[in-house]
Design a protein around this motif. Structure first.
Motif: not given
Ligand SMILES: CC(C)(COP(=O)(O)OP(=O)(O)OC[C@H]1O[C@@H](n2cnc3c(N)ncnc32)[C@H](O)[C@@H]1OP(=O)(O)O)[C@@H](O)C(=O)NCCC(=O)NCCS
Length: 257
Positions: A99-102, A104-106, A134-147, A187-194
């Protein structure tokens, strides 16, 4: 009855004079001559890939094949097997977690990149707009960030391949720029994920964003089959969480009225 009058139609496959055809090519000839990745490209895109298209697709699919026991798809496949179900049930359960978090962000990321690039503005402007929104609406940009990762190593190798093979254009540049701007904004890296990286590359290759999750599914299914089979043949049935792994934090025991 003419083909146009029939209720079920497909441009993907059919029998002509009793022989099976896929996208106009004889399946039996394909079995003799075609590598699997080329056949995947053919069914998805309708044409055979050029050499670099096949190499790029191959690299993306391999990057999805497995990534440890932790991700939901693998856990789900093994838990379903552990309950006493057949291999297909475990694999299907694994696919259903995507899904969107695994994985499915593609498609969402590819949609954002393709929509933005169509505007024809410089990549730096497009990136700033996406990150500000994204920052204004506090939404996460799909495809960025990793646990786990600060930098996703799969992204690094895929971007290197994209450069070598000629798929490093506006969509990939935009994805890389978003990673930089997002880091500045958070102020923190949310990497371009796979997922995000595959989204950029399939966009570069001219695929419809709605196919996005399909690439992850195709790449991950062999891994899921292997996990389901290993669970079936190596583990005792009925896996369950150990007591020390779980906690009850509901109401204290009480009497029914
Ligand atoms: C993968 C993911 C779940 C990891 O989340 P996480 O490590 O728990 O991130 P955190 O919750 O610690 O987030 C820290 C901050 O970064 C922000 N952030 C995280 N990922 C972000 C993203 N993709 N876009 C914009 N902001 C993001 C959070 O909103 C949070 O900001 P805040 O403190 O102002 O609220 C998350 O990055 C995400 O949902 N990404 C988008 C979906 C995706 O690409 N999934 C595929 C993963 S391979």
């Amino acid at each position: 009855m003419e083909a146009g009058e029939k209720k079920w139609k497909t441009a993907i496959t059919g029998h002509v004079n009793g022989e099976p055809y896929v996208r106009g090519y004889n399946l039996l000839e394909m079995v003799e001559k075609l590598r699997f990745t080329k056949a995947i490209y053919l069914v998805l895109k309708g044409e055979l890939p050029k050499e670099n298209e096949e190499k790029m697709l191959n690299a993306m699919l391999v990057s999805c094949i497995d990534h440890g026991l932790g991700p939901p798809s693998v856990t789900a496949a093994r838990v379903v097997l552990s309950g006493g179900n057949p291999l297909n049930a475990g694999v299907a359960a694994g696919v259903l977690t995507l899904g969107d978090s695994h994985g499915g962000a593609i498609e969402n990321c590819a949609k954002a990149l393709q929509t933005a690039v169509k505007k024809g503005k410089p990549v730096t402007d497009l990136s700033r707009e996406i990150v500000e929104k994204a920052r204004f609406s506090r939404e996460r940009i799909p495809g960025f960030g990793h646990r786990i990762y600060i930098t996703d190593p799969r992204t690094e190798i895929l971007l290197k391949k994209a450069k070598e093979l000629g798929y490093y254009g506006k969509h990939t540049e935009l994805a890389v720029q978003i990673e930089k701007d997002l880091e500045k904004a958070l102020g923190k890296k949310q990497c371009l994920n796979v997922d995000g990286c595959i989204a950029a590359i399939i966009s570069e290759m001219g695929f419809d964003y709605r196919l996005g999750k399909g690439f992850f599914i195709i790449g991950r299914v062999p891994g899921l089959v292997a996990h389901a089979f290993e669970e079936m043949t190596r583990e005792k049935p009925f896996r369950r969480l150990e007591e020390e792994e779980m906690a009850y934090d509901g109401p204290a025991p009480r009497k029914l009225p």
